[in-house]
Design a protein around this motif. Structure first.
Motif, PDB file in Angstrom:
ATOM      1  N   ASP A  14       0.808  -1.221   0.000  1.00  0.00           N
ATOM      2  CA  ASP A  14       0.000   0.000   0.000  1.00  0.00           C
ATOM      3  C   ASP A  14       0.837   1.265   0.000  1.00  0.00           C
ATOM      4  OD1 ASP A  14      -2.389  -1.469   0.037  1.00  0.00           O
ATOM      5  OD2 ASP A  14      -2.240  -1.724   2.219  1.00  0.00           O
ATOM      6  N   ARG A  15       2.113   1.142   0.162  1.00  0.00           N
ATOM      7  CA  ARG A  15       2.995   2.310   0.215  1.00  0.00           C
ATOM      8  C   ARG A  15       4.079   2.129  -0.832  1.00  0.00           C
ATOM      9  NH1 ARG A  15       2.842   5.273   4.869  1.00  0.00           N
ATOM     10  NH2 ARG A  15       5.094   5.571   4.912  1.00  0.00           N
ATOM     11  N   GLU A  32       5.119  14.214 -16.435  1.00  0.00           N
ATOM     12  CA  GLU A  32       4.436  15.232 -15.627  1.00  0.00           C
ATOM     13  C   GLU A  32       2.996  14.834 -15.299  1.00  0.00           C
ATOM     14  OE1 GLU A  32       3.114  19.948 -15.817  1.00  0.00           O
ATOM     15  OE2 GLU A  32       3.947  18.947 -17.575  1.00  0.00           O
ATOM     16  N   ARG A  33       2.216  14.450 -16.309  1.00  0.00           N
ATOM     17  CA  ARG A  33       0.811  14.110 -16.070  1.00  0.00           C
ATOM     18  C   ARG A  33       0.683  12.863 -15.215  1.00  0.00           C
ATOM     19  NH1 ARG A  33      -1.691  14.719 -22.209  1.00  0.00           N
ATOM     20  NH2 ARG A  33      -1.098  16.900 -22.552  1.00  0.00           N
ATOM     21  N   LEU A  34       1.454  11.844 -15.549  1.00  0.00           N
ATOM     22  CA  LEU A  34       1.378  10.588 -14.820  1.00  0.00           C
ATOM     23  C   LEU A  34       1.807  10.764 -13.371  1.00  0.00           C
ATOM     24  CD1 LEU A  34       0.990   7.510 -14.755  1.00  0.00           C
ATOM     25  CD2 LEU A  34       3.361   7.286 -15.546  1.00  0.00           C
ATOM     26  N   ALA A  35       2.883  11.490 -13.150  1.00  0.00           N
ATOM     27  CA  ALA A  35       3.402  11.662 -11.791  1.00  0.00           C
ATOM     28  C   ALA A  35       2.377  12.340 -10.891  1.00  0.00           C
ATOM     29  CB  ALA A  35       4.693  12.474 -11.829  1.00  0.00           C
ATOM     30  N   GLU A  41      -2.604  10.038  -5.172  1.00  0.00           N
ATOM     31  CA  GLU A  41      -3.057   8.836  -4.479  1.00  0.00           C
ATOM     32  C   GLU A  41      -2.164   8.477  -3.287  1.00  0.00           C
ATOM     33  OE1 GLU A  41      -5.878   7.281  -5.085  1.00  0.00           O
ATOM     34  OE2 GLU A  41      -6.310   8.753  -6.659  1.00  0.00           O
ATOM     35  N   GLY A  42      -1.253   9.375  -2.932  1.00  0.00           N
ATOM     36  CA  GLY A  42      -0.443   9.181  -1.745  1.00  0.00           C
ATOM     37  C   GLY A  42       0.875   8.476  -1.947  1.00  0.00           C
ATOM     38  N   HIS A  43       1.308   8.316  -3.186  1.00  0.00           N
ATOM     39  CA  HIS A  43       2.562   7.615  -3.466  1.00  0.00           C
ATOM     40  C   HIS A  43       3.672   8.613  -3.774  1.00  0.00           C
ATOM     41  CE1 HIS A  43       0.349   3.858  -3.525  1.00  0.00           C
ATOM     42  NE2 HIS A  43      -0.542   4.440  -4.315  1.00  0.00           N
ATOM     43  N   GLU A 227      -4.080   4.189 -13.431  1.00  0.00           N
ATOM     44  CA  GLU A 227      -4.960   3.180 -12.834  1.00  0.00           C
ATOM     45  C   GLU A 227      -4.296   1.799 -12.833  1.00  0.00           C
ATOM     46  OE1 GLU A 227      -8.609   3.204 -14.965  1.00  0.00           O
ATOM     47  OE2 GLU A 227      -9.224   5.190 -14.265  1.00  0.00           O
ATOM     48  N   ILE A 228      -3.662   1.458 -13.941  1.00  0.00           N
ATOM     49  CA  ILE A 228      -2.985   0.152 -14.035  1.00  0.00           C
ATOM     50  C   ILE A 228      -1.825   0.088 -13.034  1.00  0.00           C
ATOM     51  CG2 ILE A 228      -1.578  -1.313 -15.521  1.00  0.00           C
ATOM     52  CD1 ILE A 228      -3.276  -0.433 -17.862  1.00  0.00           C
ATOM     53  N   LEU A 229      -1.044   1.138 -12.971  1.00  0.00           N
ATOM     54  CA  LEU A 229       0.102   1.140 -12.061  1.00  0.00           C
ATOM     55  C   LEU A 229      -0.337   1.043 -10.606  1.00  0.00           C
ATOM     56  CD1 LEU A 229       2.342   3.851 -13.756  1.00  0.00           C
ATOM     57  CD2 LEU A 229       2.638   1.368 -13.824  1.00  0.00           C
TER      58      LEU A 229
END
Length: 232
Positions: A14-15, A32-35, A41-43, A227-229
């Motif tokens: 979860d982390r 940039e967008r993906l990061a 989401e807290g990652h 979402e996949i990652l």
């Protein structure tokens, strides 16, 4: 676009820390967008320019001259031709080691795009115990005992889109050379279509996910890629 992943060592699922490694024609800016979606989401997300790329890039003089001189562009040696896969491997391995030391409770997901698949192979072999997942995003996932050159020489490669946008022989320039500043509409359309349109370890099988995109899904479908990652 195919996205392949391999499981390695596990920690708290979860982390996560996502280490994003760009391909040969990009820099850290490409994520940039993906990061931003992963951070929301807290990652943690780390994306660095590989040596000779991004802010540290050096361009051939013929590339900055307009109108483009095709002969000069096809023959001028690359100012970063001295860079090797070892330089990339050492940088990414160092990043992974420092992150694992400082945040041992977080699982590291190492993603490589395009050429960076070759980097993932070597980093995964160097520090397998520190990596929770290897993600090959439209990347070179070469089999054991084969090289990038072996695939470049294969008949299947000639039917792909990348050869249609190369403007020089890599053996001459020391790099894959394309003109992203071209004023030719037909050539620009080919570049867009190519890059930006919408038994190795039997106990560790590869998981393949597919997205209906071209070579750079972090641009065209960053939300779906995130979402996949996040499911890994």
């Amino acid at each position: 676009m195919n996205l392949r992943t391999e499981r390695t060592a596990l920690a708290d699922p979860d982390r996560k820390i996502f280490v994003l490694v760009h391909g040969g024609a990009h820099g850290a800016w490409a994520f940039e967008r993906l990061a931003s979606l992963l951070v929301q989401e807290g990652h943690r997300v780390i994306a660095r320019d590989l040596p000779g790329h991004g802010l540290g890039a050096r361009l051939p003089r013929s590339y900055t001259t307009r109108p483009l001189n095709p002969q000069a562009f096809a023959t001028e040696p690359s100012p970063v031709a001295h860079m090797t896969l070892r330089d990339y491997r050492d940088q990414v391995t160092g990043t992974v080691r420092r992150l694992a030391e400082r945040m041992p409770d977080r699982r590291i997901i190492l993603l490589g795009h395009s050429m960076a698949g070759l980097v993932l192979n070597q980093v995964g072999e160097a520090v397998p115990e520190l990596i929770g997942r290897l993600v090959y995003l439209s990347a070179w996932m070469t089999a054991d005992g084969t090289s990038f050159g072996d695939y470049m020489d294969a008949p299947e490669f000639s039917t792909g889109l990348i050869p249609s946008v190369l403007l020089a022989d890599p053996a001459v320039t020391g790099a894959l050379r394309m003109d992203f500043r071209s004023g030719d509409p037909e050539y620009r359309a080919r570049v867009k279509a190519t890059f930006a349109a919408d038994e190795y370890v039997p106990d560790n099988p590869t998981d393949v996910r597919t997205l209906p995109t071209s070579h750079s899904p972090f641009v065209s479908q960053s939300a779906r890629l995130a979402e996949i990652l996040l499911e890994l």
